[in-house]
Each structure stands twice: as C-alpha cells, then as structure tokens.
Write an enzyme that holds these catalytic residues in place. Structure first.
Site, PDB file in Angstrom:
ATOM      1  N   LYS A 215       0.825  -1.218   0.000  1.00 31.36           N
ATOM      2  CA  LYS A 215       0.000   0.000   0.000  1.00 31.36           C
ATOM      3  C   LYS A 215       0.852   1.259   0.000  1.00 31.36           C
ATOM      4  O   LYS A 215       0.459   2.300  -0.550  1.00 31.36           O
ATOM      5  CB  LYS A 215      -0.974  -0.008   1.179  1.00 31.36           C
ATOM      6  CG  LYS A 215      -0.335  -0.023   2.572  1.00 31.36           C
ATOM      7  CD  LYS A 215      -0.166   1.353   3.165  1.00 31.36           C
ATOM      8  CE  LYS A 215       0.480   1.306   4.538  1.00 31.36           C
ATOM      9  NZ  LYS A 215       0.672   2.647   5.113  1.00 31.36           N
ATOM     10  N   THR A 272      -4.171   5.546   3.151  1.00 35.61           N
ATOM     11  CA  THR A 272      -2.850   6.047   2.770  1.00 35.61           C
ATOM     12  C   THR A 272      -2.881   6.761   1.427  1.00 35.61           C
ATOM     13  O   THR A 272      -2.099   7.684   1.195  1.00 35.61           O
ATOM     14  CB  THR A 272      -1.836   4.886   2.734  1.00 35.61           C
ATOM     15  OG1 THR A 272      -1.930   4.149   3.950  1.00 35.61           O
ATOM     16  CG2 THR A 272      -0.418   5.383   2.573  1.00 35.61           C
TER      17      THR A 272
END
Length: 380
Positions: A215, A272
């Site tokens: 991620k 994120t």
C-alpha cells in the site's frame, strides 16, 4: 464457534490482557500505541533511542518530538535503556522503522524475557532477503510467538481517540485453536482494546503484511498523479488495480486474497492513498508537482517507507513472476529516474486485460508512448 444452549446466540469468550507491555520505538506510532495500551492501566515501558525524549516523557507526560499535543496516559514510563524497557514485560510491540527491525531485534536478543510474544508494527519487505518483517524477527528471536498489527491508523488520530480499527495477525497453532482465549492474538487484542480502538484477529500473517508493504508504493503512485493535476477517477483506478497487485503477491506467498480485502489491505490502502498525512502520499504529490526527490519535504531527510518498498516489493514479485505494473511504475521513477509523465503513460497504454482472472483475455492497447503529453499537462 461456541453457542449458548439457552439463547442460541454465540457464546462470548473471555481473554486476559497483558498487564506489562513494552513498546519498542517512541516515534509517532509507537507513542500512540503506548498511549492506547496504557489507557486501561496497563503498565507500559516505552523505549526511545534518545535519552532526552525519554526524560521529557517521564517529566511532562508528552513526547516533545511526536504527538506533542497529546497528554500521555500516566501508566507509561519511558526509557532509553532497552534492558530496562524489556525487563518485566509480558509482551512486546516492536514499532521501529522497517529498515531498523533486524538491528533492533538483534539488540533485544540478550535482554528480552524468554518466550514472550512480539507484535511487529512496521510495514515492508527486507531488501536483501525478501523477508517480511515478522520473518526477520523470527530469524533474530527464535522461540517467540511473532505477530503483526496493520490497518488504517494514522498515529495522530489514534492517539486523539478517533474511532479506529486494525488487524492483528498471528499464526495459530493447534494449541491456540483448542484454547483461543489464551492465545497471544486474543490477549494482545484485549490489551489494546479501548472504547475507540478495536482489532480484528487473523491467522494470515502473510496477507496482512503484504498489504502493509504494497500500500505504501501504491500511495506514492496516487500522490504522483494528484500532484500532476489528476483527480478522483485516476486515484480510484490506482487504488483498485493496486489492490489486485496486493492480492496477487499475497497469494503467491501463501497468503489469502480475502485478507487483502480487509483492514490491513484495502482499509490501509484507502487511507494512505487519500491524505497527505501519509508521507508516501505526500512524497508522491511533491514529485508529481515537479520537485526533485532531494527537494521534497523542504530538503529534510524524511524516511518514506514506500520508497524502499518500491524496490523490495518488485524484487520479490519478479522472483515469483508476479506482474505488478503500478509498483514497477513507481520503482522506475524512484530508482531508475524515469520521467513521471512517460512512465505513467506507459502503464496506461499496457495491453487491455480482463478483470476476472478466469476470463484470461489480453488485447493490444491502441495507443503508445505518443500519449505521454496527456500525463504532463496538469488538467486541474
């Protein structure tokens, strides 16, 4: 699942929290987790490598470098002495940057109490070995049960008490399955539980850790496109296809695709990739705006985990023959110095594929690198 014979409802199990917890690493996330764990009176020893930070925490109940506006729980005691921090611990949260996991675990070896569980809170893949963070700790500290905590949890919001959730993963052996109340996973989950923070348990360490590592790279890609002036369509496409890359790598390593659709995968990925509170997203935005890497963050030496992950993730994927075109795009820009516009244009003009893997169709894309200027004109 146990069922109540009278009501037919699931029977709730009870697990006992750890009463003495060592948190190794007094950065923002380590401080936030220490604060969360200490809110119900758990005795927390917080280790900082800087003596002045430990002294200030003990004197003022605030971390002067991170989360300075948070009054820390009174049952936290800080120390720059690793032996003192670990001496009476029942369990450990290891919250140092990914590049320091091996050296810190090695330093813990002579002083950590025998057999106590360790939860790794760093995200990444070791460049030299291709090992996950939990595997590094198992390598350096044999005889300890090792788990991982991962999920959409910005440290500032976690410490401030915003409702948050994460996944806590341990490998469950036969003893854990027969007596789950006394498993390290269950006991750590209730140790960290507060009215605002909850964990979900998993036995898929690989899936949880791959989500955390990949991620960061996808967030840099999203940031680059945002910095270049592109909007929500672009970000949504990168998040969705990035999730597919996560699933493919996790599965190749023996993890489960369904794990990546949980908090440690799509949850952390969405967070994120949506906010410049993330250093990964912020780096991408600055580079997408045209800054050289050295000029980002006003030239300060800020560690961005996804920067190293871009290489270590793709190195591992190449060994396993797992295609990860978004991660490869970020690697090409960060490691090989390729231009952002041309490199993303190459990604967008890759062969057309079917989304369900079972269809297994691939067609040539009609465009080529002649479309690169479209990625260089900042439409917003």
């Amino acid at each position: 699942m146990k069922i109540d014979r009278m009501s037919g409802d699931p029977l709730l199990r009870s697990a006992y929290p750890y009463r003495r917890l060592a948190v190794i690493g007094a950065g923002a996330y380590g401080t936030a987790l220490a604060h969360v764990a200490a809110q119900d009176g758990t005795q927390v020893s917080l280790w900082s490598r800087r003596a002045e930070i430990a002294e200030t925490i003990n004197r003022t109940a605030r971390n002067p470098r991170y989360l300075g506006e948070i009054d820390l729980a009174p049952s936290i005691t800080a120390s720059d002495d690793l032996m003192a921090a670990l001496r009476d611990a029942d369990a450990v949260l290891l919250v140092v940057p990914s590049h320091a996991i091996r050296s810190t675990a090695r330093a813990m070896r002579p002083v950590i109490p025998a057999g106590i569980p360790i939860v790794v809170c760093a995200k990444g893949i070791e460049a030299e070995t291709g090992l996950l963070m939990s595997q590094i700790v198992e390598d350096e500290l044999p005889g300890h049960s090792v788990g991982a905590l991962s999920g959409p949890t910005f440290a500032t919001e976690l410490a401030a008490g915003h409702p948050s959730a994460a996944t806590l993963a341990f490998s469950f052996d036969q003893a854990d399955r027969l007596d789950p109340e006394n498993s390290a996973a269950a006991r750590m989950a209730v140790t960290l539980a507060t009215p605002a923070f909850r964990t979900y348990l998993s036995d898929d360490l690989v899936g949880v850790e791959i989500g955390g590592a990949v991620k960061n790279v996808i967030a840099i890609a999203c940031g680059m496109m945002r910095g270049a002036g592109f909007a929500e369509n672009t970000r949504a496409a990168l998040i969705t296809r990035g999730l597919d890359e996560m699933k493919a790598l996790a599965e190749a390593l023996g993890g489960r695709r369904e794990t990546v659709t949980g908090l440690s995968g799509i949850g952390d990925l969405t967070l994120t990739c949506s906010s410049t509170t993330s250093r990964n997203m912020s780096l991408g935005v600055q580079m997408g705006q045209g800054l050289d890497r050295a000029a980002c963050f006003d030239g300060k030496p800020i560690i961005v985990e996804g920067e190293a992950n871009a290489t270590s993730v793709t190195d591992l994927a190449r060994k396993l023959s797992v295609p990860m075109p978004i991660c490869e795009t970020v690697r090409g820009i960060l490691k090989d110095g390729q231009p952002i516009a041309e490199t993303f244009a190459r990604f967008w003009s890759e062969p057309i594929e079917s989304e369900p893997r079972a269809m297994s169709l691939t067609f040539a894309h009609p465009t080529s690198l002649s479309t690169a200027p479209a990625f260089d004109k900042r439409p917003l």
